[in-house]
Design a protein around this motif. Structure first.
Motif, PDB file in Angstrom:
ATOM      1  N   UNK A   1       0.803  -1.214   0.000  1.00 61.16           N
ATOM      2  CA  UNK A   1       0.000   0.000   0.000  1.00 61.16           C
ATOM      3  C   UNK A   1       0.838   1.268   0.000  1.00 61.16           C
ATOM      4  N   UNK A   2       0.487   2.188  -0.916  1.00 56.97           N
ATOM      5  CA  UNK A   2       1.114   3.509  -0.906  1.00 56.97           C
ATOM      6  C   UNK A   2       0.710   4.309   0.320  1.00 56.97           C
ATOM      7  N   UNK A   3      -0.491   4.056   0.846  1.00 57.10           N
ATOM      8  CA  UNK A   3      -0.902   4.722   2.085  1.00 57.10           C
ATOM      9  C   UNK A   3       0.010   4.301   3.231  1.00 57.10           C
ATOM     10  N   UNK A   4       0.314   3.011   3.309  1.00 59.22           N
ATOM     11  CA  UNK A   4       1.248   2.529   4.323  1.00 59.22           C
ATOM     12  C   UNK A   4       2.617   3.167   4.142  1.00 59.22           C
ATOM     13  N   UNK A   5       3.053   3.310   2.896  1.00 60.13           N
ATOM     14  CA  UNK A   5       4.358   3.929   2.651  1.00 60.13           C
ATOM     15  C   UNK A   5       4.388   5.370   3.159  1.00 60.13           C
ATOM     16  N   UNK A   6       3.351   6.145   2.837  1.00 59.20           N
ATOM     17  CA  UNK A   6       3.312   7.522   3.317  1.00 59.20           C
ATOM     18  C   UNK A   6       3.188   7.596   4.840  1.00 59.20           C
ATOM     19  N   UNK A   7       2.366   6.702   5.407  1.00 63.75           N
ATOM     20  CA  UNK A   7       2.166   6.697   6.858  1.00 63.75           C
ATOM     21  C   UNK A   7       3.457   6.338   7.584  1.00 63.75           C
ATOM     22  N   UNK A   8       4.157   5.306   7.129  1.00 69.03           N
ATOM     23  CA  UNK A   8       5.404   4.911   7.796  1.00 69.03           C
ATOM     24  C   UNK A   8       6.537   5.891   7.503  1.00 69.03           C
ATOM     25  N   UNK A   9       6.463   6.593   6.370  1.00 73.03           N
ATOM     26  CA  UNK A   9       7.427   7.666   6.109  1.00 73.03           C
ATOM     27  C   UNK A   9       7.255   8.755   7.161  1.00 73.03           C
ATOM     28  N   UNK A  10       6.008   9.092   7.455  1.00 70.90           N
ATOM     29  CA  UNK A  10       5.728  10.075   8.512  1.00 70.90           C
ATOM     30  C   UNK A  10       6.272   9.596   9.856  1.00 70.90           C
ATOM     31  N   UNK A  11       5.961   8.348  10.247  1.00 72.03           N
ATOM     32  CA  UNK A  11       6.414   7.833  11.534  1.00 72.03           C
ATOM     33  C   UNK A  11       7.938   7.806  11.619  1.00 72.03           C
TER      34      UNK A  11
ATOM     35  N   UNK B   1      -1.049  12.153   1.937  1.00 74.03           N
ATOM     36  CA  UNK B   1      -0.589  11.492   0.727  1.00 74.03           C
ATOM     37  C   UNK B   1      -0.930  12.356  -0.483  1.00 74.03           C
ATOM     38  N   UNK B   2      -0.028  12.390  -1.422  1.00 74.12           N
ATOM     39  CA  UNK B   2      -0.304  12.953  -2.728  1.00 74.12           C
ATOM     40  C   UNK B   2      -0.508  11.780  -3.657  1.00 74.12           C
ATOM     41  N   UNK B   3      -1.712  11.646  -4.186  1.00 74.55           N
ATOM     42  CA  UNK B   3      -2.021  10.513  -5.044  1.00 74.55           C
ATOM     43  C   UNK B   3      -1.726  10.886  -6.494  1.00 74.55           C
ATOM     44  N   UNK B   4      -1.106   9.965  -7.208  1.00 76.78           N
ATOM     45  CA  UNK B   4      -0.660  10.228  -8.571  1.00 76.78           C
ATOM     46  C   UNK B   4      -1.418   9.391  -9.592  1.00 76.78           C
ATOM     47  N   UNK B   5      -1.506   9.929 -10.806  1.00 75.18           N
ATOM     48  CA  UNK B   5      -1.909   9.156 -11.976  1.00 75.18           C
ATOM     49  C   UNK B   5      -0.687   8.983 -12.857  1.00 75.18           C
ATOM     50  N   UNK B   6      -0.517   7.796 -13.398  1.00 71.69           N
ATOM     51  CA  UNK B   6       0.615   7.552 -14.292  1.00 71.69           C
ATOM     52  C   UNK B   6       0.116   6.991 -15.615  1.00 71.69           C
ATOM     53  N   UNK B   7       0.788   7.410 -16.676  1.00 72.61           N
ATOM     54  CA  UNK B   7       0.395   7.019 -18.026  1.00 72.61           C
ATOM     55  C   UNK B   7       1.616   7.095 -18.919  1.00 72.61           C
TER      56      UNK B   7
END
Length: 365
Positions: free
Chosen positions: A187-197, A305-311
């Motif tokens: 999860x990217x949410x987990x990545x952002x959350x643990x980056x904060x912690x 979190x900043x959510x991204x679109x990729x293409x």
């Protein structure tokens, strides 16, 4: 920024979240294309970050208002799954709460998938990650970064622990065991959350920045944003982290920032980009940021979190390119940003970021 390893991508069951909004039946089940009159039609199927589920629903409805012959499908399988399926070619576009990097080769693999051109990465919205709780009788909960890290690391196990009580004077905290809920999927949410912690409480949280929760820290795992929210809602004395737009009527902790405690509002979350630098790999095709989780700017909510679109910049199937370009332009437009803010509670992009993103999307050919 931590990335997931490349695995053989499997096309997920799009039926998991089919935002099927077509008005034209079987004719629209082809890949997207423009008819003789220049109107878009067809199906655009992507997926990725489950945090984007609410916003994607809003964008699909808004986009179909202008393009009634297009069906938008989005499978909320998680950021890692979205990136994997984009890289494999299964998705023409994907959503992710973590940008592509080459820590484990993802950016290079995505470049190869896009015929040698580096992929486009633009923000779709900014959203607070709420620390949602189910604590009967507690209407307002203050958590310092250290207390939050201790709860999630499993070293603070009771709600009336002094580390929590110290910032909640006068609150009747129950003498009950804390059920700390985390994402069980990549999860990217987990990545952002643990980056904060990791940034604000490294002594309490020593697992580093991860997309997959460290099982040795215990707690209860749940799949996807909706899984975390449902688990917390169904279990008294629980707490977990999730995109604020999907936490409904759950309590949401105020997080310590400097000498204040800040609630997870869209406005407070949006302020963090003003204090955050662009990522090292930011370029004329990638508007990406390394968020300043340690900010002490007044009124700024720090777990974001900043959510991204990729293409891709170009597509072998021109019809795919047409649909991707049109949909991404709508997402980043004033109308799309307002739609997500109203329906999903996200923070609209700033004018500057919006202009950058639109210029990049316009180059899709």
């Amino acid at each position: 920024m931590t990335s997931t390893s490349i695995r053989r991508a499997i096309v997920p069951g799009i039926a998991a979240l089919a935002l099927a909004l077509s008005a034209c039946g079987a004719a629209n089940e082809q890949s997207g294309a423009a008819d003789a009159g220049g109107e878009l039609s067809g199906t655009l199927a992507g997926g990725g970050a489950s945090t984007q589920q609410a916003a994607m629903g809003a964008w699909a409805v808004g986009f179909q208002g202008t393009h009634p012959d297009v069906t938008i499908e989005y499978d909320p399988i998680g950021s890692g799954g979205g990136r994997e399926n984009f890289i494999s070619g299964a998705f023409p576009y994907a959503g992710s709460d973590a940008y592509l990097s080459d820590n484990e080769g993802e950016l290079s693999a995505a470049t190869e998938r896009c015929s040698g051109d580096v992929p486009i990465q633009v923000p779709s919205y900014i959203s607070p990650i709420a620390v949602a709780y189910n604590l009967p009788g507690v209407d307002e909960l203050h958590l310092s970064p250290q207390a939050l890290a201790g709860i999630m690391a499993g070293t603070i196990t009771e709600w009336d622990d002094q580390a929590i009580a110290a910032d909640n004077e006068g609150v009747d905290l129950p003498a009950e065991r804390i059920n700390a809920v985390h994402r069980s999927d990549e999860s990217g949410t987990t990545e952002n959350f643990t980056d904060y912690l990791t940034t604000v409480a490294p002594d309490e949280w020593d697992a580093g920045v991860v997309e997959t929760w460290p099982t040795e820290y215990g707690g209860e795992g749940a799949k996807g944003t909706s899984g975390v929210v449902q688990t917390v809602a169904n279990s008294e004395f629980s707490v977990g982290y999730a995109d604020a737009s999907q936490t409904a009527d759950l309590g949401k902790a105020l997080i310590g920032v400097g000498d204040d405690f800040v609630e997870p509002s869209a406005e407070a979350a949006a302020k963090i980009l003003e204090a955050s630098p662009e990522a090292e790999n930011a370029s004329d095709t990638a508007v990406i940021y390394d968020l300043d989780f340690a900010t002490e700017e007044a009124g700024t909510y720090p777990i974001v979190l900043t959510s991204y679109l990729m293409a891709c910049q170009t597509y072998d199937d021109a019809a795919d390119g047409e649909l991707v370009k049109a949909f991404m332009e709508y997402v980043v437009s004033d109308e799309g940003q307002d739609q997500a803010a109203a329906e999903a509670g996200s923070a609209p992009l700033s004018d500057t970021i919006q202009e950058q993103a639109l210029a990049i999307i316009e180059s899709i050919g």
